[in-house]
Write a protein that holds these residues in place. Sequence first.
Motif, short mmCIF file in Angstrom:
data_model
loop_
_atom_site.label_atom_id
_atom_site.label_comp_id
_atom_site.label_asym_id
_atom_site.label_seq_id
_atom_site.Cartn_x
_atom_site.Cartn_y
_atom_site.Cartn_z
N ASN A 1 9.59 -2.20 14.62
CA ASN A 1 10.11 -3.52 14.97
C ASN A 1 8.93 -4.31 15.50
N TRP A 2 8.84 -5.59 15.17
CA TRP A 2 7.67 -6.36 15.55
C TRP A 2 8.01 -7.81 15.84
N THR A 3 7.12 -8.42 16.59
CA THR A 3 7.14 -9.86 16.80
C THR A 3 5.71 -10.34 16.58
N ALA B 1 0.83 -1.21 0.00
CA ALA B 1 0.00 0.00 0.00
C ALA B 1 0.87 1.25 0.00
N LEU B 2 1.93 1.24 0.77
CA LEU B 2 2.84 2.39 0.78
C LEU B 2 3.55 2.53 -0.57
N ALA B 3 3.95 1.40 -1.14
CA ALA B 3 4.67 1.44 -2.41
C ALA B 3 3.79 1.94 -3.55
N TYR C 1 10.33 -3.10 9.62
CA TYR C 1 10.20 -2.43 8.33
C TYR C 1 10.37 -0.94 8.56
N SER C 2 10.86 -0.27 7.53
CA SER C 2 11.09 1.17 7.57
C SER C 2 10.58 1.79 6.30
N TYR C 3 10.12 3.01 6.41
CA TYR C 3 9.69 3.76 5.25
C TYR C 3 9.88 5.25 5.54
N GLU C 4 9.95 6.02 4.49
CA GLU C 4 10.11 7.47 4.64
C GLU C 4 8.81 8.14 4.26
N TRP C 5 8.41 9.13 5.07
CA TRP C 5 7.21 9.90 4.80
C TRP C 5 7.49 11.36 5.11
N GLU C 6 7.40 12.18 4.12
CA GLU C 6 7.63 13.61 4.25
C GLU C 6 8.96 13.92 4.95
N GLY C 7 10.00 13.23 4.53
CA GLY C 7 11.34 13.49 5.03
C GLY C 7 11.70 12.83 6.34
N VAL C 8 10.78 12.07 6.93
CA VAL C 8 11.03 11.39 8.20
C VAL C 8 11.01 9.89 7.95
N LYS D 1 12.64 -6.66 6.82
CA LYS D 1 13.30 -7.94 7.04
C LYS D 1 12.51 -8.70 8.09
N GLU D 2 12.53 -10.00 8.00
CA GLU D 2 11.87 -10.82 9.00
C GLU D 2 12.48 -12.20 9.03
N ASP D 3 12.28 -12.86 10.14
CA ASP D 3 12.69 -14.25 10.27
C ASP D 3 11.66 -14.96 11.13
N GLY D 4 11.64 -16.26 11.01
CA GLY D 4 10.67 -17.01 11.77
C GLY D 4 11.09 -18.46 11.91
N ILE D 5 10.47 -19.12 12.86
CA ILE D 5 10.73 -20.52 13.09
C ILE D 5 9.41 -21.20 13.44
#
Length: 113
Positions: free
Chosen positions: A81-83, A11-13, A69-76, A47-51
């Motif tokens: 980070n998630w689990t 959606a961001l892309a 995941y990271s993204y830029e919005w209006e210069g920020v 990036k993610e990993d799982g088991i």
Amino acid sequence: MKTFVLLCLVALATADQSARIVNYQYGIEEDGAYEAQYQTTNGISAKEDGISYPGNVPEAGNYVRSGSYSYEWEGVTYTVNWTADENGFHPVGDHLPDFSHTREHIGSIDDHQ
């Protein structure tokens, strides 16, 4: 869960129709453990990993996953980070509200079975 995160990033892309994937890596082991990561030309990276933890009967068990995941919005640049585990999806980011205290009030999923 991976699908949910991927849909959010797609959606961001779509806001930048010219964005292209410049790096994509994915690997899976015999035991079901995996690692994945990608980057796009418009500054999105994930990036993610799982088991996999198999259950006692077929089609039972659980995946424990973590990533960011990271993204830029209006210069920020925003980073999450998630689990994700049997108790749900747990995002943490400087721009997100802190819901860590909520689990103390409602308990874990095992408390309600």
